[in-house]
Motif scaffolding. Structure first.
Motif, PDB file in Angstrom:
ATOM      1  N   ARG A  76       1.223  22.386  13.445  1.00 52.21           N
ATOM      2  CA  ARG A  76       1.532  21.582  12.265  1.00 52.21           C
ATOM      3  C   ARG A  76       0.306  20.742  11.942  1.00 52.21           C
ATOM      4  O   ARG A  76      -0.300  20.140  12.833  1.00 52.21           O
ATOM      5  CB  ARG A  76       2.739  20.690  12.532  1.00 52.21           C
ATOM      6  CG  ARG A  76       3.122  19.779  11.393  1.00 52.21           C
ATOM      7  CD  ARG A  76       4.425  19.061  11.682  1.00 52.21           C
ATOM      8  NE  ARG A  76       4.399  18.393  12.984  1.00 52.21           N
ATOM      9  CZ  ARG A  76       5.453  17.817  13.531  1.00 52.21           C
ATOM     10  NH1 ARG A  76       6.626  17.839  12.918  1.00 52.21           N
ATOM     11  NH2 ARG A  76       5.357  17.228  14.719  1.00 52.21           N
ATOM     12  N   VAL A  77      -0.052  20.693  10.669  1.00 52.27           N
ATOM     13  CA  VAL A  77      -1.269  20.009  10.242  1.00 52.27           C
ATOM     14  C   VAL A  77      -0.911  18.844   9.325  1.00 52.27           C
ATOM     15  O   VAL A  77      -0.173  19.021   8.347  1.00 52.27           O
ATOM     16  CB  VAL A  77      -2.222  20.983   9.512  1.00 52.27           C
ATOM     17  CG1 VAL A  77      -3.506  20.263   9.111  1.00 52.27           C
ATOM     18  CG2 VAL A  77      -2.541  22.185  10.402  1.00 52.27           C
ATOM     19  N   PHE A  78      -1.438  17.670   9.640  1.00 57.02           N
ATOM     20  CA  PHE A  78      -1.258  16.478   8.809  1.00 57.02           C
ATOM     21  C   PHE A  78      -2.566  16.174   8.083  1.00 57.02           C
ATOM     22  O   PHE A  78      -3.615  16.027   8.729  1.00 57.02           O
ATOM     23  CB  PHE A  78      -0.872  15.263   9.668  1.00 57.02           C
ATOM     24  CG  PHE A  78       0.486  15.344  10.275  1.00 57.02           C
ATOM     25  CD1 PHE A  78       1.589  14.836   9.599  1.00 57.02           C
ATOM     26  CD2 PHE A  78       0.677  15.923  11.523  1.00 57.02           C
ATOM     27  CE1 PHE A  78       2.865  14.899  10.168  1.00 57.02           C
ATOM     28  CE2 PHE A  78       1.939  15.992  12.091  1.00 57.02           C
ATOM     29  CZ  PHE A  78       3.037  15.479  11.405  1.00 57.02           C
ATOM     30  N   GLY A  79      -2.481  16.072   6.754  1.00 61.12           N
ATOM     31  CA  GLY A  79      -3.637  15.691   5.960  1.00 61.12           C
ATOM     32  C   GLY A  79      -3.387  14.359   5.278  1.00 61.12           C
ATOM     33  O   GLY A  79      -2.310  14.144   4.701  1.00 61.12           O
ATOM     34  N   TYR A  80      -4.346  13.462   5.334  1.00 63.70           N
ATOM     35  CA  TYR A  80      -4.176  12.127   4.758  1.00 63.70           C
ATOM     36  C   TYR A  80      -5.545  11.485   4.582  1.00 63.70           C
ATOM     37  O   TYR A  80      -6.581  12.027   5.012  1.00 63.70           O
ATOM     38  CB  TYR A  80      -3.296  11.257   5.662  1.00 63.70           C
ATOM     39  CG  TYR A  80      -3.792  11.167   7.091  1.00 63.70           C
ATOM     40  CD1 TYR A  80      -4.579  10.101   7.512  1.00 63.70           C
ATOM     41  CD2 TYR A  80      -3.477  12.154   8.024  1.00 63.70           C
ATOM     42  CE1 TYR A  80      -5.048  10.019   8.807  1.00 63.70           C
ATOM     43  CE2 TYR A  80      -3.940  12.084   9.320  1.00 63.70           C
ATOM     44  CZ  TYR A  80      -4.726  11.013   9.716  1.00 63.70           C
ATOM     45  OH  TYR A  80      -5.188  10.945  10.998  1.00 63.70           O
ATOM     46  N   ASP A  81      -5.570  10.339   3.949  1.00 65.67           N
ATOM     47  CA  ASP A  81      -6.808   9.590   3.779  1.00 65.67           C
ATOM     48  C   ASP A  81      -7.140   8.926   5.110  1.00 65.67           C
ATOM     49  O   ASP A  81      -6.520   7.941   5.492  1.00 65.67           O
ATOM     50  CB  ASP A  81      -6.641   8.542   2.675  1.00 65.67           C
ATOM     51  CG  ASP A  81      -7.909   7.744   2.430  1.00 65.67           C
ATOM     52  OD1 ASP A  81      -8.925   8.004   3.115  1.00 65.67           O
ATOM     53  OD2 ASP A  81      -7.885   6.849   1.552  1.00 65.67           O
ATOM     54  N   ASN A 128       0.841  -1.199   0.000  1.00 63.91           N
ATOM     55  CA  ASN A 128       0.000   0.000   0.000  1.00 63.91           C
ATOM     56  C   ASN A 128       0.870   1.240   0.000  1.00 63.91           C
ATOM     57  O   ASN A 128       1.994   1.232   0.518  1.00 63.91           O
ATOM     58  CB  ASN A 128      -0.913   0.006   1.234  1.00 63.91           C
ATOM     59  CG  ASN A 128      -1.988   1.075   1.158  1.00 63.91           C
ATOM     60  OD1 ASN A 128      -2.380   1.492   0.066  1.00 63.91           O
ATOM     61  ND2 ASN A 128      -2.481   1.515   2.299  1.00 63.91           N
ATOM     62  N   VAL A 129       0.367   2.303  -0.587  1.00 62.74           N
ATOM     63  CA  VAL A 129       1.055   3.595  -0.630  1.00 62.74           C
ATOM     64  C   VAL A 129       0.084   4.661  -0.144  1.00 62.74           C
ATOM     65  O   VAL A 129      -1.048   4.753  -0.636  1.00 62.74           O
ATOM     66  CB  VAL A 129       1.545   3.934  -2.054  1.00 62.74           C
ATOM     67  CG1 VAL A 129       2.197   5.312  -2.064  1.00 62.74           C
ATOM     68  CG2 VAL A 129       2.517   2.884  -2.554  1.00 62.74           C
ATOM     69  N   ILE A 130       0.520   5.465   0.825  1.00 57.21           N
ATOM     70  CA  ILE A 130      -0.336   6.509   1.395  1.00 57.21           C
ATOM     71  C   ILE A 130       0.348   7.861   1.226  1.00 57.21           C
ATOM     72  O   ILE A 130       1.446   8.064   1.745  1.00 57.21           O
ATOM     73  CB  ILE A 130      -0.596   6.263   2.894  1.00 57.21           C
ATOM     74  CG1 ILE A 130      -1.190   4.877   3.119  1.00 57.21           C
ATOM     75  CG2 ILE A 130      -1.509   7.342   3.459  1.00 57.21           C
ATOM     76  CD1 ILE A 130      -1.334   4.509   4.591  1.00 57.21           C
ATOM     77  N   THR A 166      -2.964   5.416   8.951  1.00 58.52           N
ATOM     78  CA  THR A 166      -1.725   6.117   8.627  1.00 58.52           C
ATOM     79  C   THR A 166      -0.784   6.210   9.824  1.00 58.52           C
ATOM     80  O   THR A 166       0.432   6.251   9.657  1.00 58.52           O
ATOM     81  CB  THR A 166      -2.061   7.535   8.108  1.00 58.52           C
ATOM     82  OG1 THR A 166      -3.024   7.414   7.052  1.00 58.52           O
ATOM     83  CG2 THR A 166      -0.824   8.229   7.582  1.00 58.52           C
ATOM     84  N   PHE A 167      -1.341   6.273  11.035  1.00 55.94           N
ATOM     85  CA  PHE A 167      -0.551   6.280  12.268  1.00 55.94           C
ATOM     86  C   PHE A 167      -0.922   5.039  13.073  1.00 55.94           C
ATOM     87  O   PHE A 167      -2.077   4.610  13.070  1.00 55.94           O
ATOM     88  CB  PHE A 167      -0.842   7.536  13.101  1.00 55.94           C
ATOM     89  CG  PHE A 167      -0.504   8.823  12.407  1.00 55.94           C
ATOM     90  CD1 PHE A 167       0.754   9.389  12.534  1.00 55.94           C
ATOM     91  CD2 PHE A 167      -1.449   9.480  11.635  1.00 55.94           C
ATOM     92  CE1 PHE A 167       1.068  10.587  11.907  1.00 55.94           C
ATOM     93  CE2 PHE A 167      -1.141  10.673  11.000  1.00 55.94           C
ATOM     94  CZ  PHE A 167       0.124  11.225  11.128  1.00 55.94           C
TER      95      PHE A 167
END
Length: 380
Positions: free
Chosen positions: A111-116, A87-89, A121-122
């Protein structure tokens, strides 16, 4: 049963022993704090990355922690073609976003993290996939942020870069040297705030990190080599641990933080040697007659040297216990108040223990000359 002469000589005056241990313990504490500040700065710089649920990381080749650079998302499509990749995120990061403190008018940098958010992701359980993060303006707030950001709870409504947001949950990461805390949100909300209609004008094609999850049983080092052959030269592929080491090495080479605090450890070591020397020298001076008596009874100089070094070892071990206990307490206070990652790892404890033993033994050797030169005929 042999009489523990060195121990009896050390403990016969309890008040003097406690004062001696206080001096040694303070020096041990000083070395722990200097080392803790140094390692804390570097550990804090990489702590957030260690929470990534990934095996490999793709970054722009010219990107540095102080000057991050993005790369095109197309590179991730190339990586996905590899048979070793499960998988690739894509991960998007915005540093220096303005968070409005709930209930106040003040603004702070975050700091802002944006992801699906439909992907894990964590790795901490607080980051488990949840449907409410798909709602417009929904965010997770970093529960380990500095108190300067306020104490929002689920349901708190505030603003991020002038756009209304709602805290729907809490997740732990922690502040670092550059930001007071973090926010985590779905990529749709991320680009609604920072995208083409926002001030930053970011696009989904501009990726900060590519998180690569490998298939079961694949060796990360071998996967790195394979992906480096597949991907163009304008990106780097690293294991997560190598990337964290790379970040720490960057800050170590490009700032004076490590040198300054390590110098503090050296100064503490030298101060401790002087303190221990003074303690042992005073003790030997006050006990010249007993030492002379032992020598007159036929005990060799080597035995007397052994006694002094045993006393130095006892001082080192007892002072170390006192110092490490105080360090553990102060580390806890510092971590809770500043957000620095202050960790008492086995390696760091062993390092300070070794320094303490060397410090006291060298001081003992320096104080030995009075014992070696003593002549019983001069004392009686």
């Amino acid at each position: 049963m042999a009489t523990p002469v060195a121990w009896r000589n050390l403990t016969h005056d309890l008040r003097r022993l406690l004062l001696s241990l206080a001096g040694i313990g303070f020096v041990v504490l000083l070395m722990f704090m200097e080392m803790g500040f140094s390692n804390g700065c570097f550990d804090t710089a990489t702590h957030g990355y260690t929470l990534f649920n990934t095996d490999l990381v793709i970054i722009n080749r010219i990107s540095t922690p102080a000057s991050p650079r993005r790369f095109l998302r197309d590179k991730l499509y190339l990586a996905r073609r590899s048979p070793v990749v499960a998988n690739v995120i894509p991960m998007y990061v915005q540093v220096g976003a303005l968070w409005k403190i709930p209930g106040e008018s003040g603004l702070r940098r975050v700091r802002v993290f944006g992801y699906d958010t439909q992907q894990r992701t964590f790795w901490p359980s607080e980051f488990a996939t949840r449907s409410d993060l798909q709602l417009p303006g929904a965010v997770l707030f970093d529960s380990r942020s500095r108190a300067l950001l306020g104490k929002p709870v689920p349901g708190t409504v505030t603003e991020l870069n002038g756009r209304a947001i709602k805290v729907v949950g809490l997740a732990p990461m922690g502040a670092d040297l550059d930001t007071d805390g973090n926010l985590f949100l779905d990529q749709s909300t991320f680009f609604a705030i920072f995208g083409a209609n926002g001030k930053s004008r970011l696009t989904p094609q501009d990726v900060d990190y590519g998180l690569i999850q490998l298939r079961a049983g694949v060796d990360p080092k071998q996967a790195v080599e394979e992906l480096r052959k597949l991907l163009p030269d304008d990106v780097r592929v690293l294991t997560l641990s190598d990337y964290c080491d790379d970040v720490q090495m960057y800050w170590s080479r490009n700032t004076a933080v490590g040198f300054l605090f390590n110098m503090g450890v050296v100064v503490g070591f030298l101060i401790g040697m002087i303190v221990c020397y003074q303690i042992l020298f005073t003790d030997i001076s006050n006990n010249l007659l007993p030492f002379a008596t032992l020598k007159a009874m036929g005990y060799r100089t080597g035995y007397l040297v052994k006694l002094v070094l045993e006393q130095a070892t006892f001082l080192a071990l007892l002072g170390f216990v006192l110092g490490v206990s105080a360090a553990w307490f102060l580390y806890w206070i510092m971590e809770s108040q500043t957000g620095l990652t202050m960790a008492l790892t086995p390696l760091r404890i062993a390092t300070i223990l070794l320094l303490t033993l060397v410090m006291c033994l060298v001081a003992g050797l320096m104080a030995l000359y009075r014992v070696i030169r003593i002549d019983p005929a001069d004392c009686f």
